[in-house]
Each structure stands twice: as structure tokens, then as C-alpha cells.
Design a protein around this motif. Structure first.
Motif, mmCIF file in Angstrom:
data_model
loop_
_atom_site.group_PDB
_atom_site.id
_atom_site.type_symbol
_atom_site.label_atom_id
_atom_site.label_comp_id
_atom_site.label_asym_id
_atom_site.label_seq_id
_atom_site.Cartn_x
_atom_site.Cartn_y
_atom_site.Cartn_z
ATOM 1 N N ASP A 103 -46.530 3.031 89.864
ATOM 2 C CA ASP A 103 -47.371 2.039 89.180
ATOM 3 C C ASP A 103 -46.518 0.926 88.559
ATOM 4 N N LYS A 104 -45.411 1.310 87.927
ATOM 5 C CA LYS A 104 -44.540 0.317 87.303
ATOM 6 C C LYS A 104 -43.883 -0.589 88.351
ATOM 7 N N LEU A 105 -43.430 0.013 89.450
ATOM 8 C CA LEU A 105 -42.787 -0.777 90.501
ATOM 9 C C LEU A 105 -43.762 -1.738 91.164
ATOM 10 N N GLU A 106 -44.980 -1.279 91.363
ATOM 11 C CA GLU A 106 -45.998 -2.151 91.969
ATOM 12 C C GLU A 106 -46.270 -3.365 91.086
ATOM 13 N N LEU A 107 -46.381 -3.141 89.774
ATOM 14 C CA LEU A 107 -46.633 -4.238 88.842
ATOM 15 C C LEU A 107 -45.437 -5.198 88.802
ATOM 16 N N LEU A 108 -44.233 -4.648 88.727
ATOM 17 C CA LEU A 108 -43.034 -5.496 88.671
ATOM 18 C C LEU A 108 -42.867 -6.315 89.938
ATOM 19 N N GLU A 109 -43.162 -5.710 91.077
ATOM 20 C CA GLU A 109 -43.013 -6.458 92.334
ATOM 21 C C GLU A 109 -44.030 -7.590 92.412
ATOM 22 N N LYS A 110 -45.232 -7.373 91.922
ATOM 23 C CA LYS A 110 -46.227 -8.451 91.884
ATOM 24 C C LYS A 110 -45.744 -9.597 91.002
ATOM 25 N N GLU A 111 -45.115 -9.252 89.885
ATOM 26 C CA GLU A 111 -44.596 -10.286 88.990
ATOM 27 C C GLU A 111 -43.432 -11.030 89.634
ATOM 28 N N PHE B 175 -43.415 -15.152 90.368
ATOM 29 C CA PHE B 175 -42.416 -16.125 89.924
ATOM 30 C C PHE B 175 -41.660 -16.747 91.106
ATOM 31 N N GLN B 176 -41.510 -16.022 92.184
ATOM 32 C CA GLN B 176 -40.908 -16.626 93.372
ATOM 33 C C GLN B 176 -41.804 -17.731 93.926
ATOM 34 N N ALA B 177 -43.110 -17.463 93.959
ATOM 35 C CA ALA B 177 -44.054 -18.485 94.419
ATOM 36 C C ALA B 177 -44.062 -19.672 93.465
ATOM 37 N N LYS B 178 -43.940 -19.397 92.161
ATOM 38 C CA LYS B 178 -43.911 -20.458 91.154
ATOM 39 C C LYS B 178 -42.679 -21.328 91.332
ATOM 40 N N LEU B 179 -41.548 -20.710 91.627
ATOM 41 C CA LEU B 179 -40.319 -21.469 91.854
ATOM 42 C C LEU B 179 -40.462 -22.405 93.049
ATOM 43 N N THR B 180 -41.046 -21.874 94.129
ATOM 44 C CA THR B 180 -41.256 -22.708 95.323
ATOM 45 C C THR B 180 -42.155 -23.890 95.011
ATOM 46 N N VAL C 184 -38.633 -20.992 84.480
ATOM 47 C CA VAL C 184 -39.188 -20.112 85.506
ATOM 48 C C VAL C 184 -38.083 -19.305 86.180
ATOM 49 N N GLU C 185 -36.930 -19.937 86.411
ATOM 50 C CA GLU C 185 -35.795 -19.225 86.997
ATOM 51 C C GLU C 185 -35.354 -18.069 86.095
ATOM 52 N N THR C 186 -35.374 -18.297 84.789
ATOM 53 C CA THR C 186 -35.002 -17.251 83.834
ATOM 54 C C THR C 186 -35.996 -16.099 83.875
ATOM 55 N N GLN C 187 -37.290 -16.443 83.897
ATOM 56 C CA GLN C 187 -38.322 -15.408 83.965
ATOM 57 C C GLN C 187 -38.240 -14.629 85.282
ATOM 58 N N MET C 188 -37.975 -15.379 86.353
ATOM 59 C CA MET C 188 -37.853 -14.749 87.665
ATOM 60 C C MET C 188 -36.683 -13.764 87.670
ATOM 61 N N PHE D 13 -34.257 -10.157 94.146
ATOM 62 C CA PHE D 13 -33.880 -11.565 94.319
ATOM 63 C C PHE D 13 -34.100 -12.039 95.759
ATOM 64 N N LEU D 14 -34.454 -11.103 96.659
ATOM 65 C CA LEU D 14 -34.814 -11.484 98.024
ATOM 66 C C LEU D 14 -36.280 -11.871 98.083
ATOM 67 N N SER D 15 -36.656 -12.608 99.110
ATOM 68 C CA SER D 15 -38.061 -12.969 99.290
ATOM 69 C C SER D 15 -38.856 -11.737 99.700
ATOM 70 N N ARG D 16 -40.166 -11.837 99.582
ATOM 71 C CA ARG D 16 -41.036 -10.710 99.951
ATOM 72 C C ARG D 16 -40.828 -10.329 101.410
ATOM 73 N N GLN D 17 -40.700 -11.324 102.291
ATOM 74 C CA GLN D 17 -40.484 -11.061 103.713
ATOM 75 C C GLN D 17 -39.152 -10.357 103.942
ATOM 76 N N GLU D 18 -38.105 -10.819 103.269
ATOM 77 C CA GLU D 18 -36.786 -10.206 103.412
ATOM 78 C C GLU D 18 -36.790 -8.773 102.891
ATOM 79 N N ARG D 19 -37.486 -8.536 101.786
ATOM 80 C CA ARG D 19 -37.568 -7.183 101.252
ATOM 81 C C ARG D 19 -38.296 -6.258 102.212
#
Length: 491
Positions: free
Chosen positions: A146-154, A158-163, A178-182, A227-233
């Protein structure tokens, strides 16, 4: 390089099973249990095999608490078992599965307390070291998940926000924030993964002689850098998913975890927006990865795990009606199955996939209702429907009158119908033919059920099975239903 300690663990468990001479008992105390019997059985992946049906009783004379008790046979196999308590009223109305509970048997007495309304959530392990280890782990694993799922969504947010910021020059003032939060979320995600795997590694090292330890090890997952993109992960996850699996460990067959983990892996290939063909190609990539990993772990001789996983894949893709994957499995992996004197159901399933449109079926001679021999080649017309069926198959006895009604409507003189019964009782076969009004067609059988020579040559593993062939024994179509058969003939 993969470790092999699980195989040693399996040997220890096997030796314990062989030398164990006393029977163990099971007691399940169930709150709010209706007056339904409880069915006990073994699990082999997703396949449940019932062993006994237990009547509900008072657990002692001074209590109103009800439950069941059972004695495991001396030769009971170590592994996962299931207790089925029956359906709730809602489940009966909505045709949903019954209430049930899976637990582990490893030659010890087991006492469980639970509630019919929520068997898993209310479970209390009164006695059983094996199940204490297993269910305590599952609880902790759910917390991590549950914790990992929530963290990965966050992290993804933030990756989408950076883009978004990088593509909007007027918003660059907030880029650093945003970079700091990411970075903070990515680090938290990474740390949680490390903590989870460390927890599993420690649990495994401290409990090597338990059956559940081999299952727990399957929950270790490859590290996905936040720090990798969702696709790379996802791509790294798919490449490294089986790092902690030992497919030479036959004990994994006796539980649901291995097939659950394979299902979870294949789901990662089913991405939104894919066409049916693209989805099939994506699944094929995952299927080939799975089979290669099993072959690497079993390079000396055939292993039941290979057959077990292949059977699971075939069954799953049959449900999805993905014929291309079934043909691929048949052409690439059927020859590697454990061989026996007779074809297994799995072998027939795979060989049946090779009987594609355009291939030629074998000729045969079988006796008709009067005991007279009939040779297939001698009765063929330009088009022919062969139906494998049995009087004990309700779908078959429903299908035959439908076929007869259609045949009478079309009055096609260039079409022949031949049925091959898998019955063993001649009287029941004959009666079913007359009940269906099918006596005007060729009705043939060797009365040997699945063991008949024709059933084996045609790789029949289910009834009804239909083939449409021409007068050269070439397959024109393999309809699954009467509607598909009618659609082929266009009438």
C-alpha cells in the motif's frame, strides 16, 4: 547468479514428509457460519481438489461456537489447502464465489478462528507456527504494498509536473520546488523498496525450514529507481522480475503464489490503448521470458514446474481466446513436457493447437450404433461436420438437437454429419442419440471415453469439440459453438 537454498529446503520438507508417522489435525472455529458443510481440499496453483466435506458441529459442550475438525491423512502433502465455507446471500444472488480461507499444512496440528463474514480479515491463528509465519508476513506485505503504491503514484505525479513545467517557459520559477519534491518522493520510494526487500531477506534467513519461506521469497522484487520514468521502471521490472525465483523448486506447485506472481507479471504487458494484436504480441514477450527462465533453472531434466506453468498459461490464454499465443506455446514448448505412455490433458491441449485450419486430420474406422464398422474417408462429402461428444456432457446433449434443427432447415446434400461419442456405456450412448433425434446421421464410438485411439489422435480434451473438414480430410474450421458453425456455413 540465482541462489539454490530453496531446493535444499524442499528436500528437507520432503524428508520430513516421508519420515512423519503421526497424523495431524485441523480445527476451524467459525463465527456466524450458516448451517453449510465446509469443504476441505488441496491447491495446486489455481486448481482446487476437494478432499472431504465436513459437517458443522459445536466445538465443545459448554460453548455455542461452531466449527469443523478434520484429521489429515498420513500421506497428506505439504502445501496450501483451502476451506470453503459457502456463499453469502449476496454472493448467491450475484453468482459470486463462496467464502473461503487458504492456509498451509506442514505436518503440525492447526487451530484457526475466523468469521464467515470475513474469513481472512478476522483470522486468528490459535495454533500453527507455519501459518503464524505466513499470515504475519501477508499482513506486513500488504502494508508495504500500500505504501509503495501511494509513493509511486506521487513519483509519477511529480515527474509529469516536471515535464509540464519544462514545456511551459512562464512556469519555470517553480521548477526548483517541484524538482525538490520529486527528489524527496523518489528517495522515499527507493528507501521503502530497500526496506521491504531487507525485511523479506531477513525473514527468509531466520525461517529456512518452513514451507512458507519459499513462497515468501517470491515476493522479493527488482529495485525500481524512482528517478527513472514510469516506462523505464516498467521495462526494468519486466526484465528482472524473476531474479528471486527458483523454478527448480517443485514445492512451489503446491500453492497459489507462483501462479499469482506470474499473473501479476503478465498484467504489466497489458497496457491501455493496445489493439488485440498488439496485446497478443506484448503477452508473447512475457510468455517467452517466463519459459526461458524455467528452462534455465531446469537444464538437466524435465521438471514438473515446467508442465505446471505451461498448463497455467494454456488455461489462461484459452479463457482469453488468444489463439496465436496458444499456437506459439504448442509449437515451441509442447515437445519439452514430461513424457509418459499416454498423452496428458495438457499435451492434448497443445497438440490440438497444431491442428489448424488447412491441416489434415487422421482417417479412422469406428463402429456405428449397430456395431458395423464405418471408415471416415468412405462417407465424406464436400463438407463434413465431425462432433466429439458424450451422453454425460450436458452441453453436448443441448447442442445435438440444435444442429439437427439447423441441418433440417438448410437441406444441404453436400454436407455430412459424423458424431464420435466418448461414452463407455453403449445403452446410454444409444439412448442419448435417439433422445436428440440424431439417429439419421453417422453415430460412431469405440466406447473408450478419452482413452480411445481416435480421441487421442484428434487430441480431444473437452466435449463438445467440432471440426469442419472437406473430402480430403483437410480442416476448414474449428467452431466452438453452434452459432460459430452456422456462421461458417453462412446460413
Amino acid at each position: 547468479m540465482k541462489t539454490r537454498w530453496i531446493t535444499i529446503n524442499s528436500i528437507l520438507l520432503l524428508l520430513a514428509q516421508i519420515t512423519y508417522s503421526q497424523t495431524s489435525t485441523l480445527e476451524i472455529r467459525i463465527k456466524n457460519q450458516p448451517d453449510y458443510p465446509v469443504v476441505i481440499g488441496t491447491l495446486r496453483g489455481e486448481k482446487f481438489s476437494p478432499l472431504d466435506t465436513l459437517e458443522l458441529r459445536r466445538m465443545n459442550t459448554n460453548s455455542t461456537q461452531k466449527g469443523v475438525s478434520w484429521q489429515f491423512p498420513v500421506n497428506a502433502s505439504i502445501g496450501m489447502y483451502r476451506a470453503i465455507f459457502g456463499q453469502t446471500t449476496y454472493a448467491r444472488v450475484m453468482d459470486e464465489p463462496p467464502q473461503q480461507l487458504d492456509f498451509i499444512f506442514n505436518h503440525e496440528n492447526i487451530i484457526l478462528e475466523t468469521d464467515f463474514k470475513a474469513p481472512l480479515d478476522s483470522l486468528k491463528i490459535v495454533q500453527s507456527e507455519e501459518n503464524l509465519l505466513w499470515f504475519n508476513f501477508l499482513k506486513k506485505e500488504q502494508e508495504f504494498s500500500d505504501k509503495l503504491e501511494l509513493l509511486e503514484k506521487e513519483v509519477d505525479y511529480f515527474q509529469a509536473k516536471l515535464t509540464e513545467i519544462k514545456n511551459a517557459p512562464d512556469a519555470k520559477s517553480s521548477l526548483r520546488e517541484v524538482e525538490t519534491q520529486m527528489a524527496r518522493k523518489a528517495n522515499a520510494f527507493n528507501q521503502m523498496q530497500l526496506e521491504r526487500n531487507s525485511f523479506i531477506e531477513k525473514l527468509v534467513q531466520e525461517n529456512e525450514n518452513y514451507f512458507s519461506t519459499g513462497l515468501i521469497k517470491l515476493f522479493q522484487e527488482p529495485f525500481q529507481d524512482g528517478f527513472l520514468s514510469r516506462q523505464e521502471r516498467r521495462e526494468y521490472y519486466q526484465d528482472e522480475y524473476f531474479r528471486y525465483f527458483d523454478f527448480s523448486d517443485e514445492s512451489l506447485i503446491h500453492a497459489t503464489v507462483l501462479t499469482d506472481k506470474i499473473f501479476d507479471y503478465l498484467v504489466t504487458f497489458n497496457q491501455p490503448g493496445l489493439s488485440n494484436k498488439q496485446r497478443e504480441m506484448a503477452y508473447l514477450k512475457g510468455v517467452n521470458k517466463i519459459m526461458r527462465e524455467i528452462e534455465q533453472d531446469n537444464d538437466e531434466a524435465a521438471n514438473p514446474v515446467f508442465d505446471f506453468v505451461l498448463d497455467y498459461l494454456v488455461t489462461g490464454f484459452e479463457r482469453l481466446n488468444m489463439e496465436g499465443i496458444l499456437i506459439h506455446l504448442a509449437e515451441n514448448y509442447s515437445a519439452k513436457l514430461c513424457q509418459s505412455d499416454e498423452k496428458t490433458t495438457l499435451q492434448r491441449k497443445l497438440e490440438a493447437q497444431k491442428m489448424k485450419t488447412g491441416t489434415v486430420v487422421p482417417d479412422f474406422t469406428l463402429n456405428d450404433l449397430n456395431g458395423d464398422p464405418v471408415t471416415l474417408m468412405h462417407v465424406l462429402k464436400p463438407k463434413n461436420l465431425i462432433v466429439f461428444w458424450a451422453s454425460w456432457c450436458p452441453h453436448c446433449t443441448e447442442m445435438l438437437p440444435q444442429i439437427k434443427g439447423w441441418y433440417n432447415r438448410v437441406e444441404n446434400n453436400e454436407l455430412e454429419i459424423i458424431t464420435v461419442s466418448l461414452d463407455t456405456d453403449k445403452a446410454k450412448w444409444q439412448q442419448a442419440v435417439f433422445d436428440a433425434g440424431f439417429e439419421a446421421f453417422y453415430n460412431l464410438s469405440d466406447l473408450q471415453e478419452w482413452d480411445g485411439d481416435v480421441a487421442e489422435k484428434y487430441n480431444i480434451y473437452a466435449t463438445p469439440t467440432m471440426f469442419i473438414i472437406d473430402d480430403n480430410l483437410r480442416i476448414l474450421a474449428k467452431p466452438i459453438s453452434v452459432n460459430e458453425m452456422i456462421e461458417y456455413f453462412g446460413k
